[in-house]
Design an enzyme around this catalytic site. Sequence first.
Site, PDB file in Angstrom:
ATOM      1  N   HIS A  69       6.913  44.900  -6.597  1.00 24.30           N
ATOM      2  CA  HIS A  69       8.376  45.283  -6.833  1.00 24.30           C
ATOM      3  C   HIS A  69      10.317  45.010  -6.681  1.00 24.30           C
ATOM      4  O   HIS A  69       9.661  43.830  -5.606  1.00 24.30           O
ATOM      5  CB  HIS A  69       8.510  46.815  -7.558  1.00 24.30           C
ATOM      6  CG  HIS A  69       8.910  47.436  -6.198  1.00 24.30           C
ATOM      7  ND1 HIS A  69       7.591  47.843  -5.379  1.00 24.30           N
ATOM      8  CD2 HIS A  69       9.788  48.001  -5.557  1.00 24.30           C
ATOM      9  CE1 HIS A  69       8.322  48.254  -3.986  1.00 24.30           C
ATOM     10  NE2 HIS A  69       9.904  47.749  -4.758  1.00 24.30           N
ATOM     11  N   THR A  71      13.000  46.449  -5.857  1.00 28.14           N
ATOM     12  CA  THR A  71      13.640  47.744  -5.897  1.00 28.14           C
ATOM     13  C   THR A  71      15.155  47.500  -6.402  1.00 28.14           C
ATOM     14  O   THR A  71      16.315  46.910  -6.521  1.00 28.14           O
ATOM     15  CB  THR A  71      13.467  48.368  -4.746  1.00 28.14           C
ATOM     16  OG1 THR A  71      12.182  48.884  -3.712  1.00 28.14           O
ATOM     17  CG2 THR A  71      14.455  49.476  -4.211  1.00 28.14           C
ATOM     18  N   HIS A 149      14.868  41.361  -4.013  1.00 28.03           N
ATOM     19  CA  HIS A 149      13.768  40.708  -3.495  1.00 28.03           C
ATOM     20  C   HIS A 149      12.298  40.983  -3.626  1.00 28.03           C
ATOM     21  O   HIS A 149      12.735  42.552  -3.889  1.00 28.03           O
ATOM     22  CB  HIS A 149      14.032  40.523  -2.064  1.00 28.03           C
ATOM     23  CG  HIS A 149      13.703  42.526  -1.237  1.00 28.03           C
ATOM     24  ND1 HIS A 149      14.474  43.194  -1.177  1.00 28.03           N
ATOM     25  CD2 HIS A 149      12.426  42.680  -0.631  1.00 28.03           C
ATOM     26  CE1 HIS A 149      13.859  44.617  -1.522  1.00 28.03           C
ATOM     27  NE2 HIS A 149      12.702  44.248  -0.754  1.00 28.03           N
ATOM     28  N   THR A 151       9.222  42.890  -1.358  1.00 33.15           N
ATOM     29  CA  THR A 151       7.802  42.223  -1.067  1.00 33.15           C
ATOM     30  C   THR A 151       6.576  42.380  -1.250  1.00 33.15           C
ATOM     31  O   THR A 151       6.107  42.965  -1.858  1.00 33.15           O
ATOM     32  CB  THR A 151       8.261  43.773   0.175  1.00 33.15           C
ATOM     33  OG1 THR A 151       9.251  44.474  -0.121  1.00 33.15           O
ATOM     34  CG2 THR A 151       7.203  44.214   1.191  1.00 33.15           C
TER      35      THR A 151
HETATM   36  O1  ACK Z   1      10.544  46.582  -0.222  1.00 35.53           O
HETATM   37  P1  ACK Z   1      11.207  47.415  -0.314  1.00 35.53           P
HETATM   38  O2  ACK Z   1      12.787  47.553  -1.556  1.00 35.53           O
HETATM   39  O3  ACK Z   1      11.492  48.060   0.283  1.00 35.53           O
HETATM   40  O4  ACK Z   1      10.535  48.759  -1.507  1.00 35.53           O
HETATM   41  C1  ACK Z   1      10.390  49.787  -1.095  1.00 35.53           C
HETATM   42  C2  ACK Z   1      10.708  50.782  -2.188  1.00 35.53           C
HETATM   43  O5  ACK Z   1      12.153  51.813  -1.626  1.00 35.53           O
HETATM   44  C3  ACK Z   1       9.578  52.005  -1.536  1.00 35.53           C
HETATM   45  O6  ACK Z   1       9.965  52.708   0.069  1.00 35.53           O
HETATM   46  C4  ACK Z   1      12.667  50.277  -0.532  1.00 35.53           C
HETATM   47  N1  ACK Z   1      13.787  51.536   0.279  1.00 35.53           N
HETATM   48  C5  ACK Z   1      13.082  51.997   1.049  1.00 35.53           C
HETATM   49  N2  ACK Z   1      14.774  52.486   2.076  1.00 35.53           N
HETATM   50  C6  ACK Z   1      14.969  52.087   1.469  1.00 35.53           C
HETATM   51  C7  ACK Z   1      16.119  51.993   1.906  1.00 35.53           C
HETATM   52  N3  ACK Z   1      16.896  52.789   3.159  1.00 35.53           N
HETATM   53  N4  ACK Z   1      16.990  51.126   1.168  1.00 35.53           N
HETATM   54  C8  ACK Z   1      16.855  50.561  -0.019  1.00 35.53           C
HETATM   55  N5  ACK Z   1      16.077  50.845  -0.354  1.00 35.53           N
HETATM   56  C9  ACK Z   1      14.306  51.230   0.468  1.00 35.53           C
HETATM   57  C10 ACK Z   1      11.633  49.814   0.417  1.00 35.53           C
END
Ligand code: ACK
Length: 218
Positions: A69, A71, A149, A151
């Site tokens: 995904h 985010t 992005h 992950t």
């Molecule tokens: O890979 P990602 O974008 O990085 O997707 C996961 C998702 O949320 C569930 O953990 C993202 N994530 C976690 N903490 C944060 C944060 N503080 N700010 C932005 N994205 C986050 C994580």
Amino acid sequence: GLLEQMTLPLYFGWFLLSSIQDKIECTAMDFLKTLDTLEAFKKHSSDFTGKPEKEVDLEQYFEAKGVLHCTTKFCDYGNAEGAKDYAQKTAVKEFYGSVFELSLSALFVTPRTVGARVSLTEEQLVLWPADAESVVPAAASLPLGSRAHVTLGCANGVEPVQTGLDLLEILLLQQEGQQGELVEEMELGSLTYYGEGRWLLNLREPICVPACFSSFFG
Ligand code: ACK
């Protein structure tokens, strides 16, 4: 009240349709497999191992982190700053459940994460929170959406939030005028090394993937 708080998800984002997930995972694996066999990479493998001369198997080095995904807003069930405002935005409600075409424009690898850069369109940027970049003060000068992005994997003990931070770090180096070291023209695109284990493959042809704007509760 508690019920109200519980209606906010862990995060909102675009979720790659399952039919395309395998394909992207294969592309990522192929890239890692090719990268760690390059002499240029081996020369810097101590960025990953901490030891000179020791080789690294990147396919083993990273572990997958669940559903692919991009985010948009991390809400932490309502605990994150601005979570409620985001969930109430007109665009968020309007596009919830809609399928978009995301453009993956680069792949990047650091000793912490491997990910794909997402280049958002103007239409997609309406779903992007204004403060996503500026939570990293140095990155406030980067264009909106720079952090976007997917992950693809994290090193042992690394949280996926790191992937977007690693991407911002590379983009900041570029903005500062660090060209990096153009290492190789690969089949997929040009590979650049930015030091300290940071590698970026700019894709010759962006990979377009269908993705549904939705949320994840976990
Ligand atoms: O890979 P990602 O974008 O990085 O997707 C996961 C998702 O949320 C569930 O953990 C993202 N994530 C976690 N903490 C944060 C944060 N503080 N700010 C932005 N994205 C986050 C994580």
